[in-house]
Design a protein around this motif. Sequence first.
Motif, mmCIF file in Angstrom:
data_model
loop_
_atom_site.group_PDB
_atom_site.id
_atom_site.type_symbol
_atom_site.label_atom_id
_atom_site.label_comp_id
_atom_site.label_asym_id
_atom_site.label_seq_id
_atom_site.Cartn_x
_atom_site.Cartn_y
_atom_site.Cartn_z
ATOM 1 N N GLY A 182 0.817 -1.209 0.000
ATOM 2 C CA GLY A 182 0.000 0.000 0.000
ATOM 3 C C GLY A 182 0.851 1.259 0.000
ATOM 4 N N ILE A 183 0.186 2.397 -0.171
ATOM 5 C CA ILE A 183 0.889 3.677 -0.261
ATOM 6 C C ILE A 183 1.327 4.173 1.115
ATOM 7 C CG2 ILE A 183 0.613 6.105 -0.886
ATOM 8 C CD1 ILE A 183 -1.350 5.137 -3.074
ATOM 9 N N ALA A 184 0.456 4.041 2.116
ATOM 10 C CA ALA A 184 0.754 4.590 3.450
ATOM 11 C C ALA A 184 1.877 3.810 4.122
ATOM 12 C CB ALA A 184 -0.495 4.537 4.322
ATOM 13 N N ARG A 185 2.779 4.568 4.756
ATOM 14 C CA ARG A 185 3.832 3.918 5.538
ATOM 15 C C ARG A 185 3.216 3.453 6.854
ATOM 16 N NH1 ARG A 185 9.037 4.447 4.141
ATOM 17 N NH2 ARG A 185 9.812 4.946 6.204
ATOM 18 N N LYS A 186 3.826 2.452 7.437
ATOM 19 C CA LYS A 186 3.283 1.869 8.658
ATOM 20 C C LYS A 186 4.320 1.904 9.770
ATOM 21 C CE LYS A 186 -0.264 -0.865 6.511
ATOM 22 N NZ LYS A 186 -1.016 -2.100 6.577
ATOM 23 N N PHE A 187 3.830 1.704 10.976
ATOM 24 C CA PHE A 187 4.701 1.640 12.147
ATOM 25 C C PHE A 187 4.797 0.198 12.615
ATOM 26 C CE2 PHE A 187 3.206 5.991 12.275
ATOM 27 C CZ PHE A 187 4.375 6.681 12.551
ATOM 28 N N ARG A 188 6.003 -0.174 13.036
ATOM 29 C CA ARG A 188 6.199 -1.471 13.669
ATOM 30 C C ARG A 188 7.149 -1.276 14.850
ATOM 31 N NH1 ARG A 188 9.942 -4.674 9.319
ATOM 32 N NH2 ARG A 188 11.824 -3.434 9.677
ATOM 33 N N LEU A 189 7.128 -2.253 15.739
ATOM 34 C CA LEU A 189 7.999 -2.201 16.905
ATOM 35 C C LEU A 189 9.456 -2.374 16.484
ATOM 36 C CD1 LEU A 189 6.103 -4.559 19.393
ATOM 37 C CD2 LEU A 189 6.024 -2.074 19.312
#
Length: 151
Positions: free
Chosen positions: A88-95
């Motif tokens: 997808g286009i949106a960046r995501k957060f991960r631990l």
Amino acid sequence: MTSPTHEVALEFLVFARHRDLSQVNARPEGSQLERSAYILLSRVDAEGPMSIGQLSDAFALDVSTLNRQTAALKSAGLLERIPDPDGGIARKFRLTEEGRRRLDAEREAHVRALNLVMTDWPEEDIASFAGFLRRFNTGIERLDGRPWPRD
């Protein structure tokens, strides 16, 4: 006469007063996460990488609030932004590794505190209580439309 639901309302009020277990059990210096950080990190852990929009939907919080929270967690080295693993286009957060370590330490501190509170409870009572809490929470989630991911 007071109904059982009145009793639940009273006990829920008292429970909400004690919801922060940090006062129950001493923690090593520097290991305590703020409540909002603990909840946010727990959600990302349970669901996997999440975008700001997904976090906003999950918590019913304004995007600007989540931008501040995630920026603080990113600055502390607990979250990192990554490209969407699903393309997808949106960046995501991960631990991050440090985020995982701190979250695990915080969870263990909560478990130690609960063990102190329920020290004289039989194991089957603790299991029943956990089942009732899950049932209560899933009832709220059903009405609210925002379930917490569970195994």
